[in-house]
Design an enzyme around this catalytic site. Structure first.
Site, PDB file in Angstrom:
ATOM      1  N   HIS A 157       0.609  -0.868   0.327  1.00  0.00           N
ATOM      2  CA  HIS A 157      -0.099  -0.182  -0.017  1.00  0.00           C
ATOM      3  C   HIS A 157       1.035   0.952   0.063  1.00  0.00           C
ATOM      4  O   HIS A 157       0.095   2.303   0.717  1.00  0.00           O
ATOM      5  CB  HIS A 157      -0.337  -0.226   1.043  1.00  0.00           C
ATOM      6  CG  HIS A 157      -1.746  -1.396   1.501  1.00  0.00           C
ATOM      7  ND1 HIS A 157      -2.941  -1.486   0.816  1.00  0.00           N
ATOM      8  CD2 HIS A 157      -1.677  -2.228   1.970  1.00  0.00           C
ATOM      9  CE1 HIS A 157      -2.896  -3.120   1.729  1.00  0.00           C
ATOM     10  NE2 HIS A 157      -2.068  -3.445   2.397  1.00  0.00           N
ATOM     11  N   SER A 278      15.538  22.650 -15.604  1.00  0.00           N
ATOM     12  CA  SER A 278      14.204  23.114 -16.004  1.00  0.00           C
ATOM     13  C   SER A 278      14.739  24.680 -16.567  1.00  0.00           C
ATOM     14  O   SER A 278      15.845  25.011 -16.204  1.00  0.00           O
ATOM     15  CB  SER A 278      13.484  23.051 -14.173  1.00  0.00           C
ATOM     16  OG  SER A 278      12.760  24.131 -14.756  1.00  0.00           O
TER      17      SER A 278
END
Ligand code: ARG
Length: 461
Positions: A157, A278
């Site tokens: 999970h 970036s």
């Protein structure tokens, strides 16, 4: 202008839009090698069977070699008016050798021709995918061997579950990729029958020898049914299914690389060679290649879906719908090849941060199961009761803001007085991983054995 292939029955050329929707040359020009190979096998067989003269066959074979040289050399002009690769090649052959070119299509149709070409192409695609997977598995196995004892949190999970080793985690993917390679090779085996000689749909009255052409093209045997030969595309569907499953596996690993290289996880980093920056945020290192591998899965699964939908409810035998098989398949196979190579590059490039992984593994009470197992083994508690006792110890640790191995023996004895000092031997993440020695478990010794087994098997090929 009228069509040179079927002008006899026609007095008018096609509407512009007819030509536009019908032409497939931009896509199927990729089949030129297979088309020429198939035509050469067919021409040689026609002469062998006495259906065309030896002289004509020789002219055809020579002419086809020249066409191949022109395509290879980039001097061939592909024409949309000639619709597809088959007619482009035949038309050029006619320019080159004249009348004998018209005999090549004896006892053949474009329906069995295209099915043959496409099977040959898909067969090679299966082999390429399996070999690309082999390279990826080798890279992952090496990385697994180097990191056989690098402890990291194992998740269920996406919540910390139990410590595992990075080597074990990577080898899980090697197992998946090995089955993927098996699926490609199984598909190859089943598709390796020759449609050539099925002709348009019903077979041919000419005394052709389909075994000879099948053999010349490396097929195991001719397809036994001419309608099946020209109509089925389950071979491409199997290739696409294998590709879609493989892409799904790639996308899971890609997603984990994205997670691991995020500053929040910090489990690993990719070098400059596999990162992008970036244009505005100077601090960024983005795992674009992993993201694109993850995204290619959409294209590949989309191609499978698209061909399944084209094939659904299509009556026998050939229909032009079948021409749409190629764009979908080419696109998926190309995307998969890129994804496999990029993932192989990243697998080698990936640099694990052992400290960060270990630190994360020690958080989240990841050795609680080890404590419960100790209570079962050493104190003879039933597992359910041990689970309950451990739960209370975890609650105690949580309240004190401590890790399990930071609690004192006295702390633990407030929950279960029979606990002894020996318990601390099982509470470290290293001890936890090392204890899982049963076959298939995460113990570093197991991982080393498995990684070495894979490396040796992959070297043998
Ligand atoms: N370009 C066609 C295809 O890819 C070749 C077969 C055409 N056959 C026909 N009967 N129109 O399927």
């Amino acid at each position: 202008a009228e069509n040179q292939m079927w002008g006899g029955r026609f007095s008018q050329g096609p509407a512009e839009i007819m030509e536009a929707i019908n032409a497939s040359i931009d896509i199927d020009k990729r089949l030129w090698r297979e088309d020429i190979w198939g035509s050469k096998a067919h021409a040689a067989m026609l002469a062998e069977a006495g259906i065309i003269s030896r002289a004509d066959a020789e002219a055809i074979l020579k002419g086809l070699d020249q066409v191949a040289a022109e395509i290879e050399g980039g001097t061939f002009t592909f024409s949309k008016a000639l619709e597809d690769i088959h007619m482009n090649i035949e038309a050029r052959l006619k320019e080159l050798i004249g009348e004998p070119a018209g005999r090549l299509h004896t006892a053949r149709s474009r329906n069995d021709q295209v099915a043959t070409d496409f099977r040959l192409w898909c067969r090679a695609a299966c082999e390429d995918a399996a070999s690309g997977l082999g390279d990826l598995m080798a890279a992952l196995s090496e990385k697994a061997l180097e990191n056989a004892d690098a402890v990291m949190p194992g998740f269920t999970h996406l919540q910390t579950a139990q410590p595992v080793t990075l080597g074990h985690h990577l080898l899980a993917y090697v197992e998946m990729f090995s089955r993927d390679a098996g699926r490609f090779m199984d598909a190859r085996e089943r598709m390796n029958e020759s449609p050539l000689g099925s002709a348009a749909l019903a077979g041919t009255p000419f005394p052709i020898d389909r075994k000879t052409t099948a053999e010349a093209l490396g097929f195991d045997r001719p397809c036994a049914n001419s309608l099946d030969g020209v109509s089925s595309r389950d071979f491409a569907l199997e290739l696409l299914s294998a590709a879609a499953i493989c892409a799904t596996h790639l996308s899971r690993l890609a997603e984990e690389i994205v997670l691991w290289t995020s500053p929040q996880f910090g489990f690993a980093s990719l070098s400059d060679a596999f990162s992008t920056g970036s244009s505005i945020m100077p601090q960024k290192r983005n795992p674009d290649a992993a993201e694109l591998v993850r995204a290619k899965t959409g294209r590949i699964t989309g191609s499978l879906n698209s061909l399944l939908t084209v094939m659904k409810a299509l009556p026998l035998a050939y229909a032009k719908d079948l021409q749409e098989d190629k764009a979908a398949t080419f696109e998926a196979v190309e995307a998969l090849a890129l994804a496999l190579s990029a993932m192989t590059g990243m697998a080698s490039d990936l640099k694990p941060n052992r400290e960060a992984m270990r630190e994360a593994a020690a958080r989240g009470y990841s050795t609680a199961t080890d404590l419960a197992d100790w209570l079962v083994r050493e104190l003879g508690l039933p597992f359910r009761e041990a689970h309950h006792v451990t739960g209370r110890v975890v609650a105690l640790a949580e309240k004190a803001g401590k890790r399990l191995d930071e609690l004192t023996l006295a702390d633990m004895q407030t929950v279960e007085p029979k606990i002894t000092d020996d318990v601390f031997t099982v509470l470290s993440v290293e001890a936890s991983a090392a204890s899982r020695k049963a076959y298939g478990g995460t113990a570093p010794d197991n991982v080393r054995t498995q990684a070495q087994r894979w490396i040796a098997a992959l070297k043998k090929g």
